[in-house]
Motif scaffolding. Structure first.
Motif, PDB file in Angstrom:
ATOM      1  N   TYR A   2       0.832  -1.221   0.000  1.00 22.09           N
ATOM      2  CA  TYR A   2       0.000   0.000   0.000  1.00 22.09           C
ATOM      3  C   TYR A   2       0.862   1.265   0.000  1.00 22.09           C
ATOM      4  O   TYR A   2       0.372   2.379   0.139  1.00 22.09           O
ATOM      5  CB  TYR A   2      -0.938   0.008   1.221  1.00 22.09           C
ATOM      6  CG  TYR A   2      -0.192  -0.083   2.536  1.00 22.09           C
ATOM      7  CD1 TYR A   2       0.158  -1.318   3.087  1.00 22.09           C
ATOM      8  CD2 TYR A   2       0.235   1.061   3.195  1.00 22.09           C
ATOM      9  CE1 TYR A   2       0.883  -1.411   4.265  1.00 22.09           C
ATOM     10  CE2 TYR A   2       0.959   0.988   4.381  1.00 22.09           C
ATOM     11  CZ  TYR A   2       1.280  -0.255   4.910  1.00 22.09           C
ATOM     12  OH  TYR A   2       1.997  -0.339   6.059  1.00 22.09           O
ATOM     13  N   VAL A  25       4.519   5.615   4.473  1.00 24.01           N
ATOM     14  CA  VAL A  25       3.191   5.270   4.977  1.00 24.01           C
ATOM     15  C   VAL A  25       3.179   4.028   5.850  1.00 24.01           C
ATOM     16  O   VAL A  25       4.013   3.129   5.716  1.00 24.01           O
ATOM     17  CB  VAL A  25       2.185   5.089   3.814  1.00 24.01           C
ATOM     18  CG1 VAL A  25       1.908   6.421   3.132  1.00 24.01           C
ATOM     19  CG2 VAL A  25       2.646   4.041   2.823  1.00 24.01           C
ATOM     20  N   ASP A  58      11.452   7.561   8.220  1.00 23.48           N
ATOM     21  CA  ASP A  58      12.338   6.697   7.440  1.00 23.48           C
ATOM     22  C   ASP A  58      13.689   7.376   7.300  1.00 23.48           C
ATOM     23  O   ASP A  58      13.815   8.437   6.680  1.00 23.48           O
ATOM     24  CB  ASP A  58      11.714   6.447   6.057  1.00 23.48           C
ATOM     25  CG  ASP A  58      12.565   5.520   5.205  1.00 23.48           C
ATOM     26  OD1 ASP A  58      12.211   5.294   4.039  1.00 23.48           O
ATOM     27  OD2 ASP A  58      13.595   5.025   5.703  1.00 23.48           O
ATOM     28  N   TRP A  90       4.457   0.324  -6.411  1.00 26.98           N
ATOM     29  CA  TRP A  90       5.166   0.626  -7.667  1.00 26.98           C
ATOM     30  C   TRP A  90       6.546  -0.013  -7.692  1.00 26.98           C
ATOM     31  O   TRP A  90       7.149  -0.152  -8.765  1.00 26.98           O
ATOM     32  CB  TRP A  90       5.300   2.138  -7.891  1.00 26.98           C
ATOM     33  CG  TRP A  90       6.369   2.769  -7.091  1.00 26.98           C
ATOM     34  CD1 TRP A  90       7.717   2.763  -7.337  1.00 26.98           C
ATOM     35  CD2 TRP A  90       6.214   3.493  -5.853  1.00 26.98           C
ATOM     36  NE1 TRP A  90       8.390   3.438  -6.349  1.00 26.98           N
ATOM     37  CE2 TRP A  90       7.494   3.875  -5.429  1.00 26.98           C
ATOM     38  CE3 TRP A  90       5.127   3.839  -5.079  1.00 26.98           C
ATOM     39  CZ2 TRP A  90       7.709   4.598  -4.254  1.00 26.98           C
ATOM     40  CZ3 TRP A  90       5.332   4.553  -3.900  1.00 26.98           C
ATOM     41  CH2 TRP A  90       6.599   4.933  -3.508  1.00 26.98           C
ATOM     42  N   TYR A 150       8.809  -2.242  10.215  1.00 26.04           N
ATOM     43  CA  TYR A 150       7.453  -2.787   9.997  1.00 26.04           C
ATOM     44  C   TYR A 150       7.357  -4.201  10.570  1.00 26.04           C
ATOM     45  O   TYR A 150       8.335  -4.940  10.602  1.00 26.04           O
ATOM     46  CB  TYR A 150       7.132  -2.842   8.499  1.00 26.04           C
ATOM     47  CG  TYR A 150       6.945  -1.487   7.850  1.00 26.04           C
ATOM     48  CD1 TYR A 150       8.029  -0.686   7.541  1.00 26.04           C
ATOM     49  CD2 TYR A 150       5.674  -1.000   7.549  1.00 26.04           C
ATOM     50  CE1 TYR A 150       7.862   0.564   6.951  1.00 26.04           C
ATOM     51  CE2 TYR A 150       5.505   0.244   6.955  1.00 26.04           C
ATOM     52  CZ  TYR A 150       6.602   1.024   6.659  1.00 26.04           C
ATOM     53  OH  TYR A 150       6.429   2.264   6.079  1.00 26.04           O
ATOM     54  N   SER A 207       5.345   2.040  -1.039  1.00 25.27           N
ATOM     55  CA  SER A 207       6.283   1.875  -2.167  1.00 25.27           C
ATOM     56  C   SER A 207       6.111   0.523  -2.852  1.00 25.27           C
ATOM     57  O   SER A 207       6.469   0.355  -4.025  1.00 25.27           O
ATOM     58  CB  SER A 207       7.721   1.994  -1.659  1.00 25.27           C
ATOM     59  OG  SER A 207       7.959   0.973  -0.706  1.00 25.27           O
ATOM     60  N   HIS A 221      15.479   4.687   3.353  1.00 24.43           N
ATOM     61  CA  HIS A 221      15.046   4.694   1.954  1.00 24.43           C
ATOM     62  C   HIS A 221      14.737   6.116   1.449  1.00 24.43           C
ATOM     63  O   HIS A 221      15.078   6.488   0.346  1.00 24.43           O
ATOM     64  CB  HIS A 221      13.791   3.847   1.800  1.00 24.43           C
ATOM     65  CG  HIS A 221      14.039   2.386   1.999  1.00 24.43           C
ATOM     66  ND1 HIS A 221      13.776   1.735   3.184  1.00 24.43           N
ATOM     67  CD2 HIS A 221      14.547   1.441   1.156  1.00 24.43           C
ATOM     68  CE1 HIS A 221      14.077   0.452   3.051  1.00 24.43           C
ATOM     69  NE2 HIS A 221      14.539   0.258   1.848  1.00 24.43           N
ATOM     70  N   ARG A 222      14.020   6.905   2.243  1.00 24.32           N
ATOM     71  CA  ARG A 222      13.555   8.220   1.772  1.00 24.32           C
ATOM     72  C   ARG A 222      13.940   9.343   2.736  1.00 24.32           C
ATOM     73  O   ARG A 222      13.337  10.414   2.709  1.00 24.32           O
ATOM     74  CB  ARG A 222      12.028   8.192   1.573  1.00 24.32           C
ATOM     75  CG  ARG A 222      11.560   7.160   0.568  1.00 24.32           C
ATOM     76  CD  ARG A 222      11.895   7.545  -0.880  1.00 24.32           C
ATOM     77  NE  ARG A 222      11.708   6.414  -1.784  1.00 24.32           N
ATOM     78  CZ  ARG A 222      11.731   6.520  -3.109  1.00 24.32           C
ATOM     79  NH1 ARG A 222      11.865   7.690  -3.654  1.00 24.32           N
ATOM     80  NH2 ARG A 222      11.619   5.457  -3.886  1.00 24.32           N
TER      81      ARG A 222
HETATM   82  N1  LIG Z   1       4.600  -1.592   3.928  1.00 24.81           N
HETATM   83  C1  LIG Z   1       4.110  -0.537   3.055  1.00 24.81           C
HETATM   84  C2  LIG Z   1       5.053   0.610   3.020  1.00 24.81           C
HETATM   85  C3  LIG Z   1       6.359   0.120   2.619  1.00 24.81           C
HETATM   86  C4  LIG Z   1       7.294   1.214   2.422  1.00 24.81           C
HETATM   87  O1  LIG Z   1       6.989   2.170   1.688  1.00 24.81           O
HETATM   88  N2  LIG Z   1       8.429   1.054   3.067  1.00 24.81           N
HETATM   89  C5  LIG Z   1       9.455   1.993   2.747  1.00 24.81           C
HETATM   90  C6  LIG Z   1      10.256   2.403   3.904  1.00 24.81           C
HETATM   91  S1  LIG Z   1      10.941   1.135   4.785  1.00 24.81           S
HETATM   92  C7  LIG Z   1      10.191   1.387   1.586  1.00 24.81           C
HETATM   93  O2  LIG Z   1      10.243   0.203   1.389  1.00 24.81           O
HETATM   94  N3  LIG Z   1      10.699   2.236   0.781  1.00 24.81           N
HETATM   95  C8  LIG Z   1      11.372   1.820  -0.433  1.00 24.81           C
HETATM   96  C9  LIG Z   1      11.248   3.005  -1.358  1.00 24.81           C
HETATM   97  O3  LIG Z   1      10.911   4.071  -0.821  1.00 24.81           O
HETATM   98  O4  LIG Z   1      11.473   2.870  -2.578  1.00 24.81           O
HETATM   99  C10 LIG Z   1       3.816  -1.121   1.683  1.00 24.81           C
HETATM  100  O5  LIG Z   1       3.238  -2.199   1.721  1.00 24.81           O
HETATM  101  O6  LIG Z   1       4.089  -0.561   0.625  1.00 24.81           O
END
Ligand SMILES: N[C@@H](CCC(=O)N[C@@H](CS)C(=O)NCC(=O)O)C(=O)O
Length: 244
Positions: free
Chosen positions: A50, A94, A80, A55, A133, A52, A83-84
Motif C-alpha cells: 500500500y 506510509v 524513514d 510501484w 514494519y 512503495s 530509503h527516503r
Molecule cells: N509496507 C508498506 C510501506 C512500505 C514502504 O513504503 N516502506 C518503505 C520504507 S521502509 C520502503 O520500502 N521504501 C522503499 C522506497 O521508498 O522505494 C507497503 O506495503 O508498501
C-alpha cells in the motif's frame, strides 16, 4: 491544478485473468488477522502493498491484483532514515492506522514456489530490519469483487511502538518534511507522487483525503512540480496569465 496521472511504471495492468483456486491460507485460516511469528503461510502466498510496494515490489511474483483491505487507513506517520530520509532529515513513509470504517487500496502480489522464500527474505530486510514494519495477515478484496473471492494476504505495518514511528502531523507539516527529505531509494517527493499517481490511475473511485491533502499542500509549496504542458504553453504565449 491537478497533475495528469502518469501511468506509474511497474504498476499493475488491468485485473489479471480469473485467479487459481484460493490459497489454502484463505480456506484454513481464521478470518481477521494473525500477527508476527505465529503466521502460518501456505503456498501460494499473497503480499499486500500500500506504499512503495505498489510501484516497486522489488521481488519476483506470479500475479498481482489491485484491491483493498478493510479496517485500516493509510497514513504518512512512519519515519524513514534509510530509503527516503536520513538520520539528520528523516523522511515520511506510509503505515496503516486501525480504522474500522476505512479501506486502504493497493496491490496484492501472488508468490509461489521459490518466490515465497526469496520475497519474504527480501521484504524482511527492506520492511522489518530497515523499516521497522511488522507483519500481519489481513483479508484482501480484489477490485473485481463480483468474480473474485477475498484472499488472505501478508501486510507490513509500522506500529506506534517502533522507534521510527512519527505519528500524526498536519498535512502541511508532512508535505514540508517530505520536500526536504531523500534517502538511498530516492527523494521523498517521488514516494508521495508515485503513490498519488497509482491511486489516480488504478483506483480513481477510491478516496484518500490524507494522501491527496498532502499532495495539495506540496502543490502550494512547489507549484513548479505541477506545470502541465498546456500551462507552460499558456504562460509562454501570455506571460501575464502566470501572474494571475
Ligand atoms: N509496507 C508498506 C510501506 C512500505 C514502504 O513504503 N516502506 C518503505 C520504507 S521502509 C520502503 O520500502 N521504501 C522503499 C522506497 O521508498 O522505494 C507497503 O506495503 O508498501
Amino acid at each position: 491544478m491537478k497533475r495528469d496521472p502518469q501511468r506509474p511504471e511497474e504498476c499493475p495492468g488491468r485485473p489479471e485473468p480469473p485467479p487459481p483456486p484460493p490459497s489454502p491460507l484463505s480456506s484454513s485460516s481464521p478470518p481477521g488477522e494473525a500477527e508476527g511469528a505465529e503466521l502460518k503461510l501456505t503456498p501460494p502466498v499473497w503480499i499486500f502493498g500500500y506504499g512503495s510496494l505498489v510501484w516497486r515490489p522489488g521481488f519476483e511474483f506470479t500475479s498481482r491484483k489491485v484491491g483493498f483491505i478493510r479496517g485500516y487507513s493509510r497514513r504518512f506517520w512512519q519515519g524513514d532514515t534509510f530509503h527516503r530520509g536520513s538520520e539528520r532529515m528523516p523522511g515520511r513513509v506510509v503505515t496503516l492506522l486501525e480504522d474500522c470504517g476505512a479501506c486502504t487500496w493497493g496491490v496484492a502480489y501472488e508468490v509461489r514456489g521459490e518466490q515465497i522464500a526469496a520475497s519474504l527474505q527480501y521484504l524482511n530486510m527492506r520492511e522489518a530490519v530497515l523499516g521497522g514494519y511488522v507483519t500481519k495477515l489481513v483479508k484482501f478484496h480484489p477490485q473485481d469483487k463480483d468474480t473474485e473471492e477475498p484472499i488472505l494476504a501478508l501486510v507490513y505495518i509500522a506500529t506506534p511502538q517502533n522507534p521510527s514511528y512519527l505519528g500524526p502531523a498536519s498535512e502541511e507539516d508532512i508535505a514540508a518534511q517530505i520536500i526536504v527529505s531523500s534517502g538511498c531509494a530516492g527523494h521523498n517527493i517521488e514516494y508521495l507522487l508515485r503513490l498519488a499517481d497509482f491511486m489516480r490511475y488504478f483506483c480513481p473511485q477510491a478516496e484518500d483525503k490524507h494522501l491527496f491533502s498532502i499532495e495539495e499542500a506540496l502543490i502550494s509549496i512547489l507549484p513548479c512540480l505541477y506545470y502541465t504542458e498546456e500551462s507552460v504553453e499558456e504562460t509562454a504565449s501570455d506571460p501575464q496569465k502566470s501572474k494571475s
